[in-house]
Design a protein around this motif. Structure first.
Motif, short mmCIF file in Angstrom:
data_model
loop_
_atom_site.label_atom_id
_atom_site.label_comp_id
_atom_site.label_asym_id
_atom_site.label_seq_id
_atom_site.Cartn_x
_atom_site.Cartn_y
_atom_site.Cartn_z
N GLY A 99 0.77 -1.23 0.00
CA GLY A 99 0.00 0.00 0.00
C GLY A 99 0.80 1.28 0.00
N GLU A 100 2.09 1.24 0.38
CA GLU A 100 2.90 2.45 0.46
C GLU A 100 3.91 2.57 -0.67
OE1 GLU A 100 2.46 4.99 2.71
OE2 GLU A 100 0.66 3.81 3.09
N HIS A 101 3.85 1.67 -1.64
CA HIS A 101 4.79 1.72 -2.76
C HIS A 101 4.52 2.96 -3.60
CE1 HIS A 101 6.90 0.57 -6.43
NE2 HIS A 101 7.50 -0.39 -5.74
N PRO A 102 5.56 3.67 -4.09
CA PRO A 102 5.34 4.88 -4.90
C PRO A 102 4.43 4.67 -6.10
CG PRO A 102 7.64 4.74 -4.25
CD PRO A 102 7.00 3.46 -3.79
N GLN A 103 4.47 3.47 -6.71
CA GLN A 103 3.59 3.23 -7.85
C GLN A 103 2.12 3.21 -7.46
OE1 GLN A 103 4.65 0.22 -10.79
NE2 GLN A 103 6.77 0.28 -10.11
N MET A 104 1.85 2.99 -6.18
CA MET A 104 0.46 3.05 -5.74
C MET A 104 -0.13 4.44 -5.94
SD MET A 104 -0.83 0.20 -4.82
CE MET A 104 -2.26 0.84 -3.95
N GLU A 125 -11.39 12.53 -3.65
CA GLU A 125 -10.61 13.18 -2.60
C GLU A 125 -9.80 12.15 -1.81
OE1 GLU A 125 -11.40 15.72 1.51
OE2 GLU A 125 -12.85 15.88 -0.14
N HIS A 126 -10.43 11.04 -1.47
CA HIS A 126 -9.72 9.99 -0.74
C HIS A 126 -8.51 9.50 -1.52
CE1 HIS A 126 -8.98 6.36 1.63
NE2 HIS A 126 -9.01 5.68 0.50
N CYS A 127 -8.69 9.23 -2.80
CA CYS A 127 -7.59 8.73 -3.63
C CYS A 127 -6.48 9.77 -3.75
CB CYS A 127 -8.11 8.36 -5.02
SG CYS A 127 -9.15 6.89 -5.08
N ALA A 128 -6.86 11.03 -4.01
CA ALA A 128 -5.86 12.07 -4.20
C ALA A 128 -5.08 12.35 -2.93
CB ALA A 128 -6.55 13.35 -4.70
N GLU A 129 -5.76 12.39 -1.79
CA GLU A 129 -5.05 12.65 -0.54
C GLU A 129 -4.12 11.50 -0.17
OE1 GLU A 129 -8.06 15.70 1.80
OE2 GLU A 129 -8.16 13.55 2.26
N ARG A 130 -4.56 10.28 -0.45
CA ARG A 130 -3.69 9.14 -0.16
C ARG A 130 -2.47 9.14 -1.09
NH1 ARG A 130 -5.22 2.77 -0.85
NH2 ARG A 130 -3.14 1.98 -0.32
N ALA A 131 -2.68 9.47 -2.37
CA ALA A 131 -1.57 9.55 -3.31
C ALA A 131 -0.58 10.63 -2.88
CB ALA A 131 -2.09 9.83 -4.72
N SER A 133 -0.02 11.74 0.13
CA SER A 133 0.70 11.28 1.32
C SER A 133 1.83 10.32 0.95
CB SER A 133 -0.29 10.60 2.28
OG SER A 133 0.37 10.10 3.41
N ILE A 134 1.54 9.40 0.02
CA ILE A 134 2.57 8.45 -0.42
C ILE A 134 3.74 9.18 -1.06
CG2 ILE A 134 3.06 6.62 -2.10
CD1 ILE A 134 0.17 5.61 -1.60
N MET A 135 3.44 10.15 -1.93
CA MET A 135 4.49 10.85 -2.66
C MET A 135 5.30 11.78 -1.75
SD MET A 135 5.22 9.93 -5.52
CE MET A 135 4.64 8.86 -6.83
N GLU A 136 4.66 12.38 -0.78
CA GLU A 136 5.41 13.23 0.16
C GLU A 136 6.43 12.41 0.92
OE1 GLU A 136 2.62 17.02 1.32
OE2 GLU A 136 2.18 15.10 2.30
N ARG A 137 6.07 11.19 1.31
CA ARG A 137 7.01 10.33 2.03
C ARG A 137 8.08 9.77 1.10
NH1 ARG A 137 2.24 8.76 4.70
NH2 ARG A 137 1.97 6.96 3.34
N SER A 143 8.78 17.78 -4.33
CA SER A 143 8.99 17.02 -5.57
C SER A 143 7.93 17.34 -6.61
CB SER A 143 8.97 15.52 -5.27
OG SER A 143 7.67 15.11 -4.86
N LEU A 144 8.24 17.04 -7.86
CA LEU A 144 7.30 17.28 -8.95
C LEU A 144 6.07 16.37 -8.83
CD1 LEU A 144 9.74 17.72 -11.97
CD2 LEU A 144 8.95 19.40 -10.29
N GLU A 145 6.28 15.17 -8.32
CA GLU A 145 5.14 14.26 -8.13
C GLU A 145 4.16 14.83 -7.11
OE1 GLU A 145 8.70 11.69 -9.29
OE2 GLU A 145 8.31 13.39 -7.96
N VAL A 146 4.68 15.46 -6.08
CA VAL A 146 3.82 16.11 -5.08
C VAL A 146 3.07 17.28 -5.71
CG1 VAL A 146 3.87 17.56 -3.01
CG2 VAL A 146 5.04 15.36 -3.02
N ALA A 147 3.76 18.06 -6.54
CA ALA A 147 3.10 19.18 -7.23
C ALA A 147 1.96 18.68 -8.10
CB ALA A 147 4.11 19.94 -8.07
N GLN A 148 2.18 17.56 -8.78
CA GLN A 148 1.13 16.99 -9.63
C GLN A 148 -0.08 16.57 -8.80
OE1 GLN A 148 2.54 13.70 -11.97
NE2 GLN A 148 0.65 13.52 -13.15
#
Length: 327
Positions: A99-104, A125-131, A133-137, A143-148
């Motif tokens: 569940g915490e893999h970056p590809q998730m 909203e649930h999906c975006a907030e979880r994504a 959180s994963i990318m921030e960690r 990071s650019l992924e967080v900006a996206q």
């Protein structure tokens, strides 16, 4: 099919795994220039999905190709098929990657985008907030992924009327994209467009114009050929802003161009095209050209009824908005 009937279960699974690996290598990133190739490969991916329906563990290649296929189907407004593919991809991703893999995050973005287009904002909203959180960690807060992820989360908040939260995440996204080497990127244009649309929704027209014009300038330089969806959305927002300001000549110019770009990319049986017709209806309504306004409004309703249904939250909102402007 006859050949597969002679396989043992183990041989059949090995054959399907090889097919999945080949498909994952062939299925391109979902860019506009690649849509024809995506369209040709979708039936084969769906067939592999049926063959692997009972698998609880799957090769990473299957997760990848399902994510890309779901993204393509979402962009083509084939939402039922996208739902099946993306929920399966997310389930397999949880089992295969953890569940915490970056590809998730990519899988969550895919299902979140679909949910947004379906009007299911709670799931989006649930999906975006979880994504996020994963990318921030995994990648860091700048990071650019967080900006996206932030740029995607903003409109979800905005659609639910959470304007302060929307402005906060979109401003943060723009600040990340401001780096000189990426300030002219498609992602920056999208973030500016989202922030401009939010400003317009709140009546901050000068700020909206600044953001949208800057996004439009990026479009002219780098986006038109490969990112038609971003281009027409920016143009529509600019057109609606100009209508609000009473600048009808510029409004007609950018709205007409938006319709042409959207129609060329998506065709006339897509909810995006319906929205361009709705924007034209508002443009003609503002000038008291009732007949032409009604013509474009009816075209929008007909397409929305076929693609989203008239009970879709945004369609309901648009109908009510048009009714109020017609009073």
């Amino acid at each position: 099919a006859v050949l597969q009937e002679s396989f043992t279960e183990q041989e059949r699974d090995a054959w399907i795994t090889r097919a999945i690996t080949a498909l994952s290598q062939l299925f391109p990133d979902v860019k506009y220039s690649m849509w024809k190739q995506c369209e040709r490969l979708v039936p084969q991916v769906l067939q592999c999905t049926r063959h692997t329906a009972s698998w609880e563990q799957a090769p990473e290649a299957l997760v990848t190709v399902l994510r890309r296929t779901g993204g393509y189907l979402t962009r083509r407004a084939q939402y039922a098929e996208a739902e099946s593919v993306l929920t399966r991809a997310l389930h397999l991703g949880e089992q295969t990657l953890g569940g915490e893999h970056p590809q998730m995050a990519d899988l969550l973005w895919g299902l979140g985008h679909l949910s947004f287009h379906q009007g299911n904002y709670a799931r989006a909203e649930h999906c975006a907030e979880r994504a996020l959180s994963i990318m921030e960690r995994a990648r860091g807060a700048e990071s650019l992924e967080v900006a996206q992820a932030l740029s995607f989360l903003g409109p979800i908040y905005g659609e639910q009327g959470h304007y302060a939260q929307a402005e906060q995440v979109l401003t943060r996204a723009v600040q990340i994209w401001e780096r000189p080497e990426i300030a002219e990127s498609p992602e920056m244009a999208q973030a500016l467009n989202n922030l401009g649309a939010l400003s317009m929704e709140q009546g901050h027209y000068a700020q909206a114009e600044h953001m949208l014009i800057r996004a439009g300038q990026i479009c002219e330089r780098v986006l038109l050929g490969e990112h038609p969806e971003t281009v027409w959305r920016i143009l529509v927002n600019l057109g609606e802003l100009y209508v609000t300001q009473g600048n009808y000549a510029q409004a007609e110019s950018v709205l007409t161009r938006a319709v042409e770009i959207c129609e060329r990319a998506q065709g006339v049986d897509h909810p995006d095209w319906a929205y361009t017709q709705y924007s034209l209806a508002l443009y003609f309504r503002a000038q008291h050209d009732t007949l032409r306004a009604l013509h474009h409004y009816q075209q929008a309703l007909t397409t929305w009824e076929k693609t989203l249904g008239l009970s879709h939250p945004r369609v309901v909102e648009y109908i009510e908005q048009y009714r109020k402007k017609s009073e």
